[in-house]
Design an enzyme around this catalytic site. Structure first.
Site, PDB file in Angstrom:
ATOM      1  N   ASP A   1       0.850  -1.189   0.000  1.00  0.00           N
ATOM      2  CA  ASP A   1       0.000   0.000   0.000  1.00  0.00           C
ATOM      3  C   ASP A   1       0.890   1.245   0.000  1.00  0.00           C
ATOM      4  O   ASP A   1       1.827   1.344   0.799  1.00  0.00           O
ATOM      5  CB  ASP A   1      -0.881  -0.014   1.258  1.00  0.00           C
ATOM      6  CG  ASP A   1      -2.022   0.976   1.196  1.00  0.00           C
ATOM      7  OD1 ASP A   1      -1.788   2.134   0.787  1.00  0.00           O
ATOM      8  OD2 ASP A   1      -3.157   0.597   1.558  1.00  0.00           O
TER       9      ASP A   1
ATOM     10  N   TYR B   1     -12.249  13.494  -5.111  1.00  0.00           N
ATOM     11  CA  TYR B   1     -11.170  13.018  -5.982  1.00  0.00           C
ATOM     12  C   TYR B   1     -10.318  14.184  -6.475  1.00  0.00           C
ATOM     13  O   TYR B   1      -9.092  14.199  -6.320  1.00  0.00           O
ATOM     14  CB  TYR B   1     -11.754  12.244  -7.166  1.00  0.00           C
ATOM     15  CG  TYR B   1     -10.727  11.870  -8.206  1.00  0.00           C
ATOM     16  CD1 TYR B   1      -9.707  10.979  -7.898  1.00  0.00           C
ATOM     17  CD2 TYR B   1     -10.763  12.418  -9.491  1.00  0.00           C
ATOM     18  CE1 TYR B   1      -8.742  10.638  -8.848  1.00  0.00           C
ATOM     19  CE2 TYR B   1      -9.817  12.090 -10.441  1.00  0.00           C
ATOM     20  CZ  TYR B   1      -8.799  11.200 -10.115  1.00  0.00           C
ATOM     21  OH  TYR B   1      -7.851  10.869 -11.050  1.00  0.00           O
TER      22      TYR B   1
ATOM     23  N   LYS C   1      -6.452  15.086  -5.343  1.00  0.00           N
ATOM     24  CA  LYS C   1      -5.387  15.141  -6.348  1.00  0.00           C
ATOM     25  C   LYS C   1      -4.658  16.480  -6.285  1.00  0.00           C
ATOM     26  O   LYS C   1      -3.429  16.541  -6.401  1.00  0.00           O
ATOM     27  CB  LYS C   1      -5.964  14.911  -7.748  1.00  0.00           C
ATOM     28  CG  LYS C   1      -6.171  13.459  -8.110  1.00  0.00           C
ATOM     29  CD  LYS C   1      -4.847  12.710  -8.212  1.00  0.00           C
ATOM     30  CE  LYS C   1      -4.987  11.352  -8.837  1.00  0.00           C
ATOM     31  NZ  LYS C   1      -3.690  10.654  -8.976  1.00  0.00           N
TER      32      LYS C   1
ATOM     33  N   TYR D   1      -6.109   9.366 -25.150  1.00  0.00           N
ATOM     34  CA  TYR D   1      -5.883   7.985 -25.585  1.00  0.00           C
ATOM     35  C   TYR D   1      -4.595   7.478 -24.951  1.00  0.00           C
ATOM     36  O   TYR D   1      -3.553   8.138 -25.011  1.00  0.00           O
ATOM     37  CB  TYR D   1      -5.794   7.925 -27.104  1.00  0.00           C
ATOM     38  CG  TYR D   1      -5.778   6.516 -27.644  1.00  0.00           C
ATOM     39  CD1 TYR D   1      -6.837   5.653 -27.421  1.00  0.00           C
ATOM     40  CD2 TYR D   1      -4.689   6.048 -28.377  1.00  0.00           C
ATOM     41  CE1 TYR D   1      -6.825   4.354 -27.917  1.00  0.00           C
ATOM     42  CE2 TYR D   1      -4.670   4.761 -28.884  1.00  0.00           C
ATOM     43  CZ  TYR D   1      -5.740   3.922 -28.641  1.00  0.00           C
ATOM     44  OH  TYR D   1      -5.728   2.638 -29.131  1.00  0.00           O
ATOM     45  N   VAL D   2      -4.662   6.317 -24.341  1.00  0.00           N
ATOM     46  CA  VAL D   2      -3.562   5.828 -23.518  1.00  0.00           C
ATOM     47  C   VAL D   2      -2.257   5.703 -24.301  1.00  0.00           C
ATOM     48  O   VAL D   2      -1.177   5.993 -23.771  1.00  0.00           O
ATOM     49  CB  VAL D   2      -3.941   4.486 -22.845  1.00  0.00           C
ATOM     50  CG1 VAL D   2      -4.074   3.364 -23.880  1.00  0.00           C
ATOM     51  CG2 VAL D   2      -2.933   4.126 -21.760  1.00  0.00           C
TER      52      VAL D   2
END
Length: 275
Positions: free
Chosen positions: A48, A133, A137, A199-200
């Site tokens: 973790d 979220y 961040k 797009y990855v």
């Protein structure tokens, strides 16, 4: 470079692993689970990112960190968990990088840090996250900014992607493509909301290109600052209805999708929301 990728067993992480292995980079991964694919002998640490000992062990022998690990699911995560992973996890990373003498990190943040801030959303624009979220961040970015400002060769590249999709990702874009391909897609409302996508197979090499830039006190052509932020989006930005039309055309689907008025969709969804 001897690189540790946190969250490396995930969707985007796998693309980084594949690209960097092709380039001969020495990679190790730290994630909550081992990769579901053949890692080819790559060291895979299960742990973790909030646990200093797990991070310390994974950092052994590394000289740079790509920090992808995050709490990011749409449902089932409480506010404290977002901040524990995305902010406190970043703080643990910085502490352990200092312990290991590591001075280079790339942090994947999100355009969710902008929230409802007025456009345009350029890198220096005001931020106004509207959910835990995005807020967590942004808090993570501030951790790395404070770390980088301590100098002594520290540098952090922050990348803020839009919604990232591509092969092997089974999230929202996959669901949309599958629905259109099945012929059961219905457009709710006018579909005028503009979507920004990444797009990855574009964002991964772009990140490595940016990270490879040498650090300078005053960034110029071919260099970057010790703490540098880049937004990433593939153009053009399209309304959701146009995205659906583009996908339908690529799949050879003809005709206009069924349109459901917004009030009808809300009425149908209400019982499910209650449950």
């Amino acid at each position: 470079m001897k690189l540790l990728i946190t969250g490396g067993a995930g969707f985007i992480g796998r693309y980084f692993v594949e690209l960097l292995q092709q380039r001969g980079v020495d990679i190790a991964v730290l994630d909550l689970v081992k990769p579901a694919w053949d890692a080819g002998g790559m060291p895979c640490h299960v742990g973790d990112v909030r646990e200093p000992q797990a991070v310390r062990s994974a950092l052994a022998g590394r000289d740079a960190v790509l920090h992808l690990a995050a709490a990011h699911h749409d449902f089932g995560i409480d506010r404290d968990t977002y901040f524990a992973v995305n902010e406190q996890g970043s703080r643990v990373r910085c502490q352990e990088m200092d312990r290991a003498g590591i001075r280079s990190v790339c942090f994947f943040s999100s355009v969710a840090v902008f929230g409802d801030a007025p456009e345009p959303h350029h890198e220096d624009a005001p931020t106004s996250p509207t959910n835990p979220y995005g807020a967590s961040k942004l808090a993570g970015e501030m951790v790395f900014k404070s770390w980088g400002e301590r100098g002594q060769g520290r540098s952090c590249l922050v990348v803020r992607p839009t919604i990232t999709f591509g092969p092997r990702n089974f999230a929202n874009m996959y669901s949309l493509i599958r629905q259109i391909d099945s012929g059961r897609f219905a457009q709710v409302g006018e579909g005028a909301i503009v979507k920004s996508l990444s797009y990855v197979q574009n964002i991964v090499p772009a990140t490595m290109f940016l990270w490879a830039k040498p650090v300078a006190e005053v960034a110029g052509a071919g260099t970057r600052r010790a703490f540098e932020v880049y937004n990433f989006v593939d153009k053009p930005d399209l309304p959701s209805a146009e995205i659906a039309r583009v996908i339908a055309a690529a799949l050879g689907r003809r005709g206009v999708p069924v349109r459901v008025p917004m009030w009808v969709a809300l009425a149908l969804a209400f019982p499910f929301d209650v449950v």
